[in-house]
Motif scaffolding. Structure first.
Motif, mmCIF file in Angstrom:
data_model
loop_
_atom_site.group_PDB
_atom_site.id
_atom_site.type_symbol
_atom_site.label_atom_id
_atom_site.label_comp_id
_atom_site.label_asym_id
_atom_site.label_seq_id
_atom_site.Cartn_x
_atom_site.Cartn_y
_atom_site.Cartn_z
ATOM 1 N N LEU A 1 17.524 -7.586 10.907
ATOM 2 C CA LEU A 1 18.992 -7.703 10.923
ATOM 3 C C LEU A 1 19.496 -9.050 10.406
ATOM 4 O O LEU A 1 20.699 -9.313 10.449
ATOM 5 C CB LEU A 1 19.524 -7.454 12.346
ATOM 6 C CG LEU A 1 19.254 -6.067 12.928
ATOM 7 C CD1 LEU A 1 19.946 -5.912 14.275
ATOM 8 C CD2 LEU A 1 19.701 -4.972 11.968
ATOM 9 N N ALA B 1 24.647 -5.623 15.598
ATOM 10 C CA ALA B 1 25.175 -4.319 15.163
ATOM 11 C C ALA B 1 26.470 -3.982 15.891
ATOM 12 O O ALA B 1 26.589 -4.216 17.091
ATOM 13 C CB ALA B 1 24.136 -3.239 15.432
ATOM 14 N N LEU C 1 28.215 -3.170 10.593
ATOM 15 C CA LEU C 1 26.764 -2.976 10.597
ATOM 16 C C LEU C 1 26.391 -1.925 11.646
ATOM 17 O O LEU C 1 26.749 -2.052 12.823
ATOM 18 C CB LEU C 1 26.051 -4.299 10.930
ATOM 19 C CG LEU C 1 24.528 -4.211 11.098
ATOM 20 C CD1 LEU C 1 23.851 -3.735 9.801
ATOM 21 C CD2 LEU C 1 23.942 -5.560 11.527
ATOM 22 N N VAL C 2 25.690 -0.915 11.187
ATOM 23 C CA VAL C 2 25.207 0.150 12.085
ATOM 24 C C VAL C 2 23.686 0.183 11.992
ATOM 25 O O VAL C 2 23.111 -0.003 10.911
ATOM 26 C CB VAL C 2 25.798 1.530 11.689
ATOM 27 C CG1 VAL C 2 25.250 2.632 12.586
ATOM 28 C CG2 VAL C 2 27.318 1.486 11.766
ATOM 29 N N VAL C 3 23.047 0.390 13.127
ATOM 30 C CA VAL C 3 21.590 0.495 13.172
ATOM 31 C C VAL C 3 21.231 1.863 13.720
ATOM 32 O O VAL C 3 21.826 2.318 14.706
ATOM 33 C CB VAL C 3 21.008 -0.603 14.099
ATOM 34 C CG1 VAL C 3 19.551 -0.320 14.410
ATOM 35 C CG2 VAL C 3 21.150 -1.977 13.458
ATOM 36 N N VAL D 1 24.820 0.858 17.500
ATOM 37 C CA VAL D 1 23.398 1.230 17.450
ATOM 38 C C VAL D 1 23.323 2.716 17.815
ATOM 39 O O VAL D 1 23.924 3.136 18.814
ATOM 40 C CB VAL D 1 22.553 0.402 18.441
ATOM 41 C CG1 VAL D 1 21.104 0.899 18.462
ATOM 42 C CG2 VAL D 1 22.597 -1.084 18.085
ATOM 43 N N THR E 1 23.102 -5.539 19.933
ATOM 44 C CA THR E 1 24.461 -4.981 19.850
ATOM 45 C C THR E 1 25.496 -6.095 20.007
ATOM 46 O O THR E 1 25.379 -6.929 20.910
ATOM 47 C CB THR E 1 24.668 -3.925 20.963
ATOM 48 O OG1 THR E 1 23.584 -3.007 20.931
ATOM 49 C CG2 THR E 1 25.959 -3.154 20.763
#
Ligand SMILES: C[S@@+](CC[C@H](N)C(=O)[O-])C[C@H]1O[C@@H](n2cnc3c(N)ncnc32)[C@H](O)[C@@H]1O
Length: 192
Positions: free
Chosen positions: A108, A113, A47-49, A116, A141
């Motif tokens: 989320l 994440a 998961l990337v934000v 980030v 994070t």
């Protein structure tokens, strides 16, 4: 080339309309984007934000580096830019959210994440908003994750050090103006 010029005009228009919110007259250069993303292991991320996605200078490169099952949640407060991002990157891994980064948690689903990527103009944001967003970063994070921050000065380094156990800095000269890149890791303890 034409689309790059169009993006620059869009970006400039957003800046003229709301200079403190946009905080720059040009999108981040592709060199600075690569230098920044090289500070994290994006291919391994689930998961990337992305915060402050703008016209998508980082978005495209993040998607190019992500694995097939990963997710990217991109927040952009400007409705026109958010709409552009959704139209431009029709990628099932991407969710574009038109909301303020301070409300990141709400988007989320309880996940943290792995990476980030923040391109928010912290120095020009109203101090209360800046503090609320900076406070969200370590909370969103994962413990082994990394928060990447791009700025046009070293001013935010102290704020980041107060919130993360480790803050590495590098400068990317091929950007207007030269970019300060921060890779922040590790919780700071009870405050987290
Ligand atoms: C310096 S620009 C960076 C744009 C793009 N990521 C780039 O690097 O070219 C900052 C972006 O953050 C957005 N922004 C500002 N405040 C925000 C907030 N509170 N939440 C989400 N996005 C915000 C602005 O609309 C703008 O698109």
């Amino acid at each position: 080339m034409i689309s790059q010029l169009t993006d620059r005009l869009r970006f400039l228009r957003a800046f003229v309309t709301n200079p403190r919110q946009v905080g720059a007259i040009l999108p981040t250069s592709r060199w600075a984007v690569r230098d920044m993303l090289d500070l994290a292991d994006l291919p391994a991320a689930g998961l990337v934000v992305e915060l402050g996605a703008g016209t998508g200078s980082q978005t495209g490169e993040i998607l190019a580096r992500l694995g097939p099952d990963a997710r990217l949640v991109a927040l952009e407060i400007d409705p026109q830019l958010a709409k552009l991002l959704g139209e431009r990157y029709q990628d099932p891994r991407l969710t574009v959210v038109c909301d303020s980064a301070e409300f990141l948690d709400a988007h989320l689903d309880g996940s943290l994440a792995d990476v980030v990527v923040s391109a928010l103009p912290y120095t020009s944001l109203e101090p209360g908003l800046r503090r609320r967003i900076l406070d969200v970063l370590p909370k969103a994070t994962a413990p082994q994750g990394v928060t990447l921050v791009i700025q046009y000065s070293p001013l935010m380094q102290g704020e980041l050090r107060r919130r993360f156990a480790s803050v590495r800095r590098r400068v990317s000269p091929w950007n207007v103006p030269p970019a300060f890149l921060f890779a922040c890791t590790g919780p700071t303890g009870p405050a987290r």
